[in-house]
Scaffold this active site. Structure first.
Site, PDB file in Angstrom:
ATOM      1  CG  ASP A  10      24.489   9.599  47.857  1.00 24.58           C
ATOM      2  OD1 ASP A  10      24.481  10.759  47.221  1.00 24.58           O
ATOM      3  OD2 ASP A  10      25.162   8.685  47.794  1.00 24.58           O
ATOM      4  CG  HIS A  43      23.331  14.674  47.049  1.00 20.03           C
ATOM      5  ND1 HIS A  43      23.937  13.995  46.036  1.00 20.03           N
ATOM      6  CD2 HIS A  43      22.446  15.647  46.486  1.00 20.03           C
ATOM      7  CE1 HIS A  43      23.297  14.390  44.826  1.00 20.03           C
ATOM      8  NE2 HIS A  43      22.724  15.065  45.136  1.00 20.03           N
ATOM      9  CB  SER A  80      28.548   7.464  48.837  1.00 14.10           C
ATOM     10  OG  SER A  80      26.970   7.193  48.737  1.00 14.10           O
ATOM     11  CG  MET A  83      25.145  15.440  40.910  1.00  7.88           C
ATOM     12  SD  MET A  83      25.673  14.204  42.243  1.00  7.88           S
ATOM     13  CE  MET A  83      25.229  12.577  41.606  1.00  7.88           C
ATOM     14  CG  MET A 115      19.695  13.468  44.836  1.00 12.44           C
ATOM     15  SD  MET A 115      20.915  11.894  44.451  1.00 12.44           S
ATOM     16  CE  MET A 115      21.325  11.364  46.091  1.00 12.44           C
ATOM     17  CG  MET A 173      18.616   8.673  46.239  1.00 10.54           C
ATOM     18  SD  MET A 173      19.237   7.296  45.266  1.00 10.54           S
ATOM     19  CE  MET A 173      21.096   7.788  45.082  1.00 10.54           C
ATOM     20  CG  ASP A 193      28.173  11.804  44.541  1.00 11.51           C
ATOM     21  OD1 ASP A 193      28.534  10.738  44.050  1.00 11.51           O
ATOM     22  OD2 ASP A 193      27.059  11.774  45.026  1.00 11.51           O
ATOM     23  CG  HIS A 201      27.965  11.828  50.022  1.00 10.93           C
ATOM     24  ND1 HIS A 201      28.144  13.158  49.976  1.00 10.93           N
ATOM     25  CD2 HIS A 201      26.876  11.256  48.976  1.00 10.93           C
ATOM     26  CE1 HIS A 201      27.227  13.578  48.869  1.00 10.93           C
ATOM     27  NE2 HIS A 201      26.642  12.412  48.392  1.00 10.93           N
TER      28      HIS A 201
END
Length: 230
Positions: A37, A68, A10, A139, A70, A39, A177, A35
């Site tokens: 992330d 991913h 990540s 998760m 979010m 957000m 993750d 990866h």
């Protein structure tokens, strides 16, 4: 045949002042995927980066980009991340009104689609999209921050997702993750996970430790899988 175990570091744990160089370094050190992330400060309590950063990173590595998302509402932005270079795009069922439609849209754009389960999200949330998804992400921390401790109770959920994947007869990746380290990788792989996301455990020793840390997680995961099969 079981999927090979993949390690997806990540970039949340990388040095954001040198993100492109860290992405290239971790790819060269043995990462299978990178990866990302994403957000938004609304769906989760943190803000990371958007499509422009993903686009900028794309020239630093040809590894698959595992985004991913979010964020909410997710449908507005998923195409932008695909255009920026994401290869796998994972959403949460809570991040939009119609997960089935969101997944279908991602796939219509020619990319792999995933669905993510937070620790408090029941495994049944994937049942009506198992015929569509290419990946299920479990998760093992509550999303929003890196460096959290692994939630042991989620190992049973990983196993339950693995059974659903087997029952579907489809080629679906099972990703985990949150708090993945050499100490936890064996348990998640034994439960059926085949893509392991790790941030702090990979980047904690700087660039000199990247290859060593990736290999330690991979070795632990493969040992856990072998023990489960014995």
């Amino acid at each position: 045949m079981a999927n090979d175990i993949l390690i997806a570091p990540s970039l949340l744990a990388a040095d954001f002042a040198n993100l492109g160089a860290d992405a290239a370094a971790v790819a060269d050190a043995g990462a299978d995927w990178l990866h990302l992330d994403v957000m938004d400060g609304r769906f989760v309590p943190n803000i990371t980066f958007g499509p422009m950063v993903v686009k900028a990173l794309r020239k630093h590595s040809d590894k698959p980009f595992d985004a991913h998302l979010m964020i909410e509402p997710v449908d507005m932005f998923a195409p932008e991340f695909i255009q920026a270079g994401a290869d796998w795009v994972t959403i949460h069922p809570e991040s939009g009104a119609h997960a089935h439609r969101s997944i279908g849209h991602i796939k219509s754009l020619g990319k792999k689609a995933g669905i993510a389960l937070n620790p408090g999200t029941p495994v049944e949330a994937i049942d009506n999209v198992m015929d569509m998804v290419d990946l299920v992400l479990v998760m093992t921390v509550n999303p929003g921050f890196g460096g959290q401790s692994f939630i042991q109770s989620q190992v049973a959920k990983i196993a339950a997702v693995h059974e659903r994947i087997k029952g579907s007869g489809r080629d679906v990746r099972l990703e985990v993750d949150g708090g993945v380290t050499p100490a936890t990788a064996g348990a998640v792989a034994a439960a059926g996970a085949d893509v392991l996301v790790a941030g702090t455990a990979v980047f904690k020793d700087g660039r000199d430790g990247l290859a060593r840390n990736i290999q330690a997680i991979r070795d632990a995961a493969e040992a856990g899988r072998a023990d489960a099969a014995a």
